[in-house]
Design a protein around this motif. Structure first.
Motif, PDB file in Angstrom:
ATOM      1  N   ILE A 220       0.831  -1.205   0.000  1.00 18.71           N
ATOM      2  CA  ILE A 220       0.000   0.000   0.000  1.00 18.71           C
ATOM      3  C   ILE A 220       0.869   1.260   0.000  1.00 18.71           C
ATOM      4  O   ILE A 220       1.826   1.367   0.777  1.00 18.71           O
ATOM      5  CB  ILE A 220      -0.935   0.045   1.221  1.00 18.71           C
ATOM      6  CG1 ILE A 220      -1.835  -1.210   1.269  1.00 18.71           C
ATOM      7  CG2 ILE A 220      -1.802   1.300   1.186  1.00 18.71           C
ATOM      8  CD1 ILE A 220      -2.779  -1.239   2.461  1.00 18.71           C
ATOM      9  N   ILE A 221       0.523   2.198  -0.894  1.00 21.72           N
ATOM     10  CA  ILE A 221       1.094   3.535  -0.857  1.00 21.72           C
ATOM     11  C   ILE A 221       0.100   4.398  -0.091  1.00 21.72           C
ATOM     12  O   ILE A 221      -0.985   4.717  -0.590  1.00 21.72           O
ATOM     13  CB  ILE A 221       1.318   4.095  -2.275  1.00 21.72           C
ATOM     14  CG1 ILE A 221       2.285   3.189  -3.049  1.00 21.72           C
ATOM     15  CG2 ILE A 221       1.863   5.531  -2.208  1.00 21.72           C
ATOM     16  CD1 ILE A 221       2.473   3.593  -4.501  1.00 21.72           C
TER      17      ILE A 221
ATOM     18  N   GLU B 149       1.015  -9.101  -4.991  1.00 17.18           N
ATOM     19  CA  GLU B 149       0.050  -9.401  -6.054  1.00 17.18           C
ATOM     20  C   GLU B 149      -0.957  -8.266  -6.204  1.00 17.18           C
ATOM     21  O   GLU B 149      -1.623  -8.153  -7.223  1.00 17.18           O
ATOM     22  CB  GLU B 149      -0.683 -10.703  -5.730  1.00 17.18           C
ATOM     23  CG  GLU B 149       0.210 -11.914  -5.834  1.00 17.18           C
ATOM     24  CD  GLU B 149      -0.025 -12.908  -4.701  1.00 17.18           C
ATOM     25  OE1 GLU B 149      -0.244 -14.078  -4.997  1.00 17.18           O
ATOM     26  OE2 GLU B 149       0.017 -12.482  -3.520  1.00 17.18           O
ATOM     27  N   LEU B 150      -1.054  -7.428  -5.183  1.00 22.21           N
ATOM     28  CA  LEU B 150      -1.969  -6.293  -5.200  1.00 22.21           C
ATOM     29  C   LEU B 150      -1.271  -5.070  -4.628  1.00 22.21           C
ATOM     30  O   LEU B 150      -0.725  -5.122  -3.525  1.00 22.21           O
ATOM     31  CB  LEU B 150      -3.224  -6.614  -4.385  1.00 22.21           C
ATOM     32  CG  LEU B 150      -4.228  -5.474  -4.174  1.00 22.21           C
ATOM     33  CD1 LEU B 150      -4.790  -4.991  -5.500  1.00 22.21           C
ATOM     34  CD2 LEU B 150      -5.353  -5.920  -3.228  1.00 22.21           C
ATOM     35  N   LEU B 151      -1.279  -3.978  -5.397  1.00 22.56           N
ATOM     36  CA  LEU B 151      -0.743  -2.698  -4.931  1.00 22.56           C
ATOM     37  C   LEU B 151      -1.890  -1.695  -4.866  1.00 22.56           C
ATOM     38  O   LEU B 151      -2.586  -1.472  -5.859  1.00 22.56           O
ATOM     39  CB  LEU B 151       0.342  -2.180  -5.872  1.00 22.56           C
ATOM     40  CG  LEU B 151       0.837  -0.759  -5.582  1.00 22.56           C
ATOM     41  CD1 LEU B 151       1.609  -0.712  -4.268  1.00 22.56           C
ATOM     42  CD2 LEU B 151       1.696  -0.221  -6.719  1.00 22.56           C
ATOM     43  N   ILE B 152      -2.081  -1.112  -3.698  1.00 24.16           N
ATOM     44  CA  ILE B 152      -3.144  -0.130  -3.475  1.00 24.16           C
ATOM     45  C   ILE B 152      -2.518   1.242  -3.271  1.00 24.16           C
ATOM     46  O   ILE B 152      -1.541   1.375  -2.523  1.00 24.16           O
ATOM     47  CB  ILE B 152      -3.976  -0.496  -2.228  1.00 24.16           C
ATOM     48  CG1 ILE B 152      -4.633  -1.869  -2.390  1.00 24.16           C
ATOM     49  CG2 ILE B 152      -5.024   0.573  -1.947  1.00 24.16           C
ATOM     50  CD1 ILE B 152      -5.243  -2.407  -1.101  1.00 24.16           C
TER      51      ILE B 152
ATOM     52  N   PHE C 256      -6.413   1.869  -7.440  1.00 23.15           N
ATOM     53  CA  PHE C 256      -6.349   3.267  -7.011  1.00 23.15           C
ATOM     54  C   PHE C 256      -7.700   3.696  -6.457  1.00 23.15           C
ATOM     55  O   PHE C 256      -8.748   3.358  -7.010  1.00 23.15           O
ATOM     56  CB  PHE C 256      -5.966   4.167  -8.191  1.00 23.15           C
ATOM     57  CG  PHE C 256      -4.631   3.830  -8.796  1.00 23.15           C
ATOM     58  CD1 PHE C 256      -3.451   4.298  -8.229  1.00 23.15           C
ATOM     59  CD2 PHE C 256      -4.545   3.031  -9.937  1.00 23.15           C
ATOM     60  CE1 PHE C 256      -2.221   3.987  -8.780  1.00 23.15           C
ATOM     61  CE2 PHE C 256      -3.324   2.712 -10.499  1.00 23.15           C
ATOM     62  CZ  PHE C 256      -2.153   3.183  -9.912  1.00 23.15           C
ATOM     63  N   THR C 257      -7.658   4.411  -5.349  1.00 23.28           N
ATOM     64  CA  THR C 257      -8.875   4.926  -4.736  1.00 23.28           C
ATOM     65  C   THR C 257      -8.712   6.408  -4.439  1.00 23.28           C
ATOM     66  O   THR C 257      -7.611   6.872  -4.123  1.00 23.28           O
ATOM     67  CB  THR C 257      -9.218   4.171  -3.441  1.00 23.28           C
ATOM     68  OG1 THR C 257     -10.344   4.789  -2.803  1.00 23.28           O
ATOM     69  CG2 THR C 257      -8.048   4.156  -2.473  1.00 23.28           C
ATOM     70  N   ASP C 258      -9.805   7.154  -4.535  1.00 21.18           N
ATOM     71  CA  ASP C 258      -9.762   8.585  -4.250  1.00 21.18           C
ATOM     72  C   ASP C 258      -9.707   8.879  -2.751  1.00 21.18           C
ATOM     73  O   ASP C 258      -9.439  10.015  -2.357  1.00 21.18           O
ATOM     74  CB  ASP C 258     -10.993   9.275  -4.849  1.00 21.18           C
ATOM     75  CG  ASP C 258     -10.929   9.346  -6.365  1.00 21.18           C
ATOM     76  OD1 ASP C 258      -9.808   9.320  -6.909  1.00 21.18           O
ATOM     77  OD2 ASP C 258     -11.997   9.422  -7.012  1.00 21.18           O
TER      78      ASP C 258
ATOM     79  N   ALA D  33     -10.916  -3.495  -2.136  1.00 22.71           N
ATOM     80  CA  ALA D  33      -9.803  -3.618  -3.075  1.00 22.71           C
ATOM     81  C   ALA D  33      -9.501  -5.085  -3.369  1.00 22.71           C
ATOM     82  O   ALA D  33      -9.231  -5.464  -4.518  1.00 22.71           O
ATOM     83  CB  ALA D  33      -8.563  -2.927  -2.509  1.00 22.71           C
ATOM     84  N   ILE D  34      -9.543  -5.921  -2.349  1.00 18.41           N
ATOM     85  CA  ILE D  34      -9.265  -7.349  -2.534  1.00 18.41           C
ATOM     86  C   ILE D  34     -10.364  -8.004  -3.363  1.00 18.41           C
ATOM     87  O   ILE D  34     -10.102  -8.857  -4.229  1.00 18.41           O
ATOM     88  CB  ILE D  34      -9.117  -8.048  -1.173  1.00 18.41           C
ATOM     89  CG1 ILE D  34      -7.832  -7.570  -0.492  1.00 18.41           C
ATOM     90  CG2 ILE D  34      -9.098  -9.567  -1.329  1.00 18.41           C
ATOM     91  CD1 ILE D  34      -7.653  -8.060   0.923  1.00 18.41           C
ATOM     92  N   LEU D  35     -11.596  -7.600  -3.144  1.00 14.29           N
ATOM     93  CA  LEU D  35     -12.702  -8.136  -3.931  1.00 14.29           C
ATOM     94  C   LEU D  35     -12.546  -7.742  -5.396  1.00 14.29           C
ATOM     95  O   LEU D  35     -12.772  -8.566  -6.304  1.00 14.29           O
ATOM     96  CB  LEU D  35     -14.035  -7.614  -3.376  1.00 14.29           C
ATOM     97  CG  LEU D  35     -15.303  -8.301  -3.888  1.00 14.29           C
ATOM     98  CD1 LEU D  35     -15.285  -9.791  -3.577  1.00 14.29           C
ATOM     99  CD2 LEU D  35     -16.538  -7.645  -3.274  1.00 14.29           C
TER     100      LEU D  35
END
Length: 246
Positions: free
Chosen positions: A18-19, A185-188, A211-213, A227-229
Motif C-alpha cells: 500500500i502507498i 500481487e496487489l498494490l493499493i 487506485f482509490t480517491d 480492493a481485494i474483492l
C-alpha cells in the motif's frame, strides 16, 4: 453486509502493498497542519493491519517514508520520526496479541538513532510471531535498492564467486530487500494519485494496481476488503491468453 463476506478466502493475494497517500491534504482540508493528518493516518494503519490479519493476508507492506521524504520541511520530518517512535511503542502489545511480525525495508541507518533503535527492538520482540508479516518501507527508494543489488552482484562477479552467465531474475531478486517474501500481487494507492512513486518497482512487475480517491486517514479495513474483492474479479494472465489460463 460488507465486502468481507463476498471475499473468497481461498484466492487471497499473499502479499498486499500500500502507498499510504493523502495525510497532508486530509489535514489541510480540515484547516489543520499536515502533522495532524499523519497522526490520524496511524488509525488507518491500525485498522488495516488488523483487518488484513483477520482475513488471512500473509504479507502487508506499507510505504511509510520514502528516501525523497527527507526533503520535506524539517518540522514535518521530525514530527513523523517522533510519531513513528511513539506508534511503535504503543502498538507493540497489539502486534504481539495479533501474532504480527514487524519487518522493515529501506535504508534505516538514515533514521534518527532513537527511532532506529526502537524499530530494531520491536522487530526483535515480534520475531517469533507467525502470523501477518507487517513490513514498513522506511527511507526507501526502489531505484536505490535495484542499484545496490546490481552493485552487490557485480562485486561477487569481480571476486570470482559468480560468472556473468549465472545472473538471472531469481538471483537478482535475492539481492533485494524483499528476498524473503513473495512479490506483491496487489498494490493499493490512496488519494486519487496514479503514480508508483519509486515503490517496489521490480517487485510489482505483475501486481494488480488499485487506485482509490480516499485519502489515507479515511481508509479502513472495509476499503481494503473492497480492493481485494476487485482484485479477485480480475483475470491474471501473466502474458498468456484467457484460454490458456482457463
Amino acid at each position: 453486509m460488507g465486502f468481507k463476506e463476498d471475499i473468497d478466502t481461498h484466492k487471497l493475494p499473499q502479499h498486499v502493498a500500500i502507498i499510504m497517500d493523502g495525510n497532508g491534504r486530509w489535514a489541510k482540508g480540515k484547516g489543520k497542519l499536515r502533522v495532524f493528518g499523519h497522526h490520524n493516518g496511524v488509525l488507518s494503519v491500525r485498522d488495516v493491519v488488523e483487518g488484513a490479519g483477520e482475513l488471512g493476508i500473509k504479507y502487508l507492506t506499507l510505504y511509510t517514508f520514502s528516501s525523497e521524504n527527507w526533503n520535506r520541511p524539517k518540522f514535518e520530518v521530525t514530527a513523523i520520526m517522533e510519531l513513528l517512535i511513539s506508534t511503535i511503542n504503543k502498538e507493540i502489545k497489539k502486534l504481539m496479541e495479533n501474532n504480527v511480525r514487524l519487518n522493515t525495508i529501506g535504508d534505516i541507518e538514515m533514521l534518527p538513532k532513537k527511532c532506529h533503535d526502537e524499530l530494531l527492538q520491536a522487530m526483535a520482540t515480534t520475531a517469533g510471531n507467525t502470523g501477518l508479516v507487517l513490513t514498513l518501507a522506511l527511507s526507501y527508494s526502489s531505484r536505490r535498492e535495484i542499484v545496490n543489488a546490481a552493485r552487490a552482484i557485480a562485486k561477487r562477479v569481480e571476486a570470482g564467486v559468480l560468472k556473468a552467465d549465472d545472473i538471472d531474475e531469481d538471483m537478482f531478486a535475492q539481492h533485494l530487500h524483499t528476498a524473503d517474501m513473495p512479490d506483491p500481487e496487489l498494490l493499493i494507492r490512496t488519494s486519487g494519485e496514479y503514480r508508483i512513486s519509486n515503490y517496489l518497482l521490480w517487485q510489482i512487475a505483475y501486481a494488480e494496481l488499485y487506485f482509490t480517491d480516499k485519502l489515507w486517514p479515511d481508509f479502513r479495513r472495509e476499503d481494503l476488503y473492497e480492493a481485494i474483492l476487485d482484485y479477485q474479479k480480475r483475470e491474471r494472465r501473466f502474458g498468456m491468453i484467457s484460454e490458456q489460463i482457463n
